[in-house]
Design a protein around this motif. Structure first.
Motif, PDB file in Angstrom:
ATOM      1  N   LYS A 164       0.961  -1.319  -0.044  1.00 14.71           N
ATOM      2  CA  LYS A 164       0.069  -0.096  -0.029  1.00 14.71           C
ATOM      3  C   LYS A 164       0.908   1.121   0.012  1.00 14.71           C
ATOM      4  O   LYS A 164       0.507   2.044  -0.675  1.00 14.71           O
ATOM      5  CB  LYS A 164      -0.902   0.221   1.200  1.00 14.71           C
ATOM      6  N   ASN A 167       2.245   3.288  -2.679  1.00 12.29           N
ATOM      7  CA  ASN A 167       1.276   4.443  -3.898  1.00 12.29           C
ATOM      8  C   ASN A 167       1.268   5.496  -3.120  1.00 12.29           C
ATOM      9  O   ASN A 167       0.820   6.521  -3.746  1.00 12.29           O
ATOM     10  CB  ASN A 167       0.046   3.591  -3.694  1.00 12.29           C
ATOM     11  N   TYR A 189       9.532  -2.605  -7.863  1.00 13.14           N
ATOM     12  CA  TYR A 189       8.135  -2.497  -7.762  1.00 13.14           C
ATOM     13  C   TYR A 189       7.527  -3.887  -7.947  1.00 13.14           C
ATOM     14  O   TYR A 189       6.524  -4.067  -6.972  1.00 13.14           O
ATOM     15  CB  TYR A 189       7.552  -1.367  -8.235  1.00 13.14           C
ATOM     16  N   LEU A 193       5.764  -6.065  -4.901  1.00 16.71           N
ATOM     17  CA  LEU A 193       4.244  -6.198  -5.175  1.00 16.71           C
ATOM     18  C   LEU A 193       4.030  -7.562  -5.786  1.00 16.71           C
ATOM     19  O   LEU A 193       2.641  -8.034  -5.273  1.00 16.71           O
ATOM     20  CB  LEU A 193       3.802  -5.154  -6.302  1.00 16.71           C
ATOM     21  N   LEU A 197       4.095  -5.750 -13.979  1.00 15.31           N
ATOM     22  CA  LEU A 197       3.342  -4.180 -14.090  1.00 15.31           C
ATOM     23  C   LEU A 197       3.363  -3.876 -15.563  1.00 15.31           C
ATOM     24  O   LEU A 197       4.428  -4.291 -16.176  1.00 15.31           O
ATOM     25  CB  LEU A 197       3.811  -3.256 -13.408  1.00 15.31           C
ATOM     26  N   PHE A 202       3.568   1.815 -16.068  1.00 16.46           N
ATOM     27  CA  PHE A 202       4.479   2.116 -14.673  1.00 16.46           C
ATOM     28  C   PHE A 202       5.488   3.390 -15.056  1.00 16.46           C
ATOM     29  O   PHE A 202       5.794   4.174 -14.334  1.00 16.46           O
ATOM     30  CB  PHE A 202       5.392   0.915 -14.669  1.00 16.46           C
ATOM     31  N   LYS A 205       3.379   6.612 -14.804  1.00 17.85           N
ATOM     32  CA  LYS A 205       3.324   6.971 -13.258  1.00 17.85           C
ATOM     33  C   LYS A 205       4.559   7.391 -12.395  1.00 17.85           C
ATOM     34  O   LYS A 205       4.355   8.160 -11.630  1.00 17.85           O
ATOM     35  CB  LYS A 205       2.821   5.480 -12.795  1.00 17.85           C
ATOM     36  N   ILE A 206       5.598   6.523 -12.698  1.00 14.57           N
ATOM     37  CA  ILE A 206       6.829   6.914 -11.702  1.00 14.57           C
ATOM     38  C   ILE A 206       7.519   8.192 -12.140  1.00 14.57           C
ATOM     39  O   ILE A 206       8.034   8.716 -11.246  1.00 14.57           O
ATOM     40  CB  ILE A 206       7.934   5.739 -11.724  1.00 14.57           C
ATOM     41  N   TYR A 209       5.524  11.255 -10.564  1.00  5.87           N
ATOM     42  CA  TYR A 209       6.052  11.527  -9.019  1.00  5.87           C
ATOM     43  C   TYR A 209       7.042  12.692  -9.097  1.00  5.87           C
ATOM     44  O   TYR A 209       7.237  13.128  -7.925  1.00  5.87           O
ATOM     45  CB  TYR A 209       6.574  10.035  -8.588  1.00  5.87           C
TER      46      TYR A 209
END
Lengths: 249, 249
Positions: A164, A167, A189, A193, A197, A202, A205-206, A209
């Motif tokens: 969790k 995230n 990751y 997990l 992915l 991925f 998303k990364i 950040y």
């Protein structure tokens, strides 16, 4: 046999530490092999009456494994009645880990406070076991030995929390080499997990950040197109630890 | 004055409940006004020796406030030495909340297990206080009265956790009306987070969770273009609670 100063501890409360070790894209957990038993246990112990619980967690981990300077995070208090197994104290006496007069202490109801950490295990000291155990080893998360009491559940819960936290908190610093490819951080990751992915999602998303910097270097030696190397922007990384990831609400 | 069956409780351990109430886009916390004191406290109590900790949390909340069927989530164990204030037990005796023979019980070191919940407060029973308090009230999070011991810190921590959880767990069911506008759900998030969010980013993000269904209805009565109404897809919402949001890793 152990002489525990039980009068200096808070009664009925213990600490258990789930130390996840990451090395060469493998996830392991640090376990102690109980003396004269086939069962294994998480590093754990009791809380001194005159000390903060968080400080005690670090002391316990160091006393039982020799591991220092690991940042432990509290994740759950395990407080079900069923977690206390009647046979546990008996076995500790039979295998001469504790003397018979400590039996009532170990037979009382215990709640346990769970702490976890994720470390690059080749960078920490080689762990050394304490009086309760024959050895202290990194065991593969996917193939754990038989564990005492509810320690398997404690590990499962810690792993859930870790998944969790991916995230809303950055991970990777100190786990990956200074410079790494997109595929290497994705594998980190995926390892935590326990699932594969989608490469494009991925990446998107990364990068959202805003903690990665693309260097202008490429990984050498491959036969295919050499992949780009990234590193963490340590300032933004630290900020994200404190304030949450950029892409969050 | 209270006759507490202290011999039936685990020593040195308490539970404190942070009940966040949401109503008409306002966030409040449920507090008890200590009898004959100006200070307020979180609903809390002790853990029976023969009961699971999670079950005790619900019993304590019901006993102290009359609130039933609230899903409480454990979020942190507060274990610092400094949390025990010397004057607390003395004040309880002086204000006749407890008798003098209970003083040693209240003077021992206490660790406290924090639980929290977020509810639509007009939908829960009107809370009724117990023997320790004069009244039980919803207090605005932004303007809390003076609290006993470390209860302000416990509330701050619970609020922090709630804000983090927004990022991997859906909220809104039972907090919003059956059908709501995009602007209403955004206000829910803004209220919990205590900050304004960009309208377009919020919309993109919340839709990426795949828990909303656009109805073909519009909110009536406005002078401007009537906004579209949404509802939760309850099946997907429940799945997201269990398995995490779609947009997560």
């Amino acid at each position: 046999m152990a002489e525990l100063p039980i009068e200096t501890y808070l009664p009925g409360l213990s600490i258990d530490c789930v130390i996840f070790g990451f090395h060469e894209m493998e996830l392991k957990v640090l376990l102690l092999n109980m003396k004269n038993q086939e069962e294994w246990a998480l590093p754990g112990g009791f809380i001194q009456k005159d000390q903060d619980v968080d400080i005690e967690a670090n002391r316990i981990l160091e006393n039982r494994t020799g591991l220092k300077n690991i940042f432990l995070q509290q994740f759950h208090l395990f407080g079900d009645l069923t977690r206390n197994k009647a046979g546990h104290a008996k076995k500790l006496v039979e295998t001469k880990i504790i003397s018979d007069d400590l039996r009532p202490w170990f037979e009382q109801r215990f709640l346990s406070i769970g702490y976890y950490a994720l470390v690059e295990y080749s960078k920490v000291q080689v762990p050394t076991p304490d009086f309760t155990s024959d050895s202290c080893e990194w065991c593969s998360l996917n193939n754990l030995p038989k564990l005492i009491m509810d320690h398997q559940q404690i590990i499962d819960r810690a792993h859930q929390v870790l998944k969790k936290e991916l995230n809303y908190q950055p991970i990777g610093l100190n786990l990956l080499p200074q410079q790494f490819t997109m595929s290497e951080i994705q594998t980190l990751y995926e390892t935590v997990l326990g699932k594969t992915l989608d490469r494009r999602n991925f990446r998107r998303k990364i990068l959202s950040y805003d903690i990665l910097v693309a260097t202008n270097k490429q990984r050498k030696g491959g036969t295919h197109r050499a992949p780009m190397l990234y590193e963490f922007d340590e300032e933004k990384y630290t900020q994200a630890i404190q304030e949450g990831l950029k892409s969050l609400f």
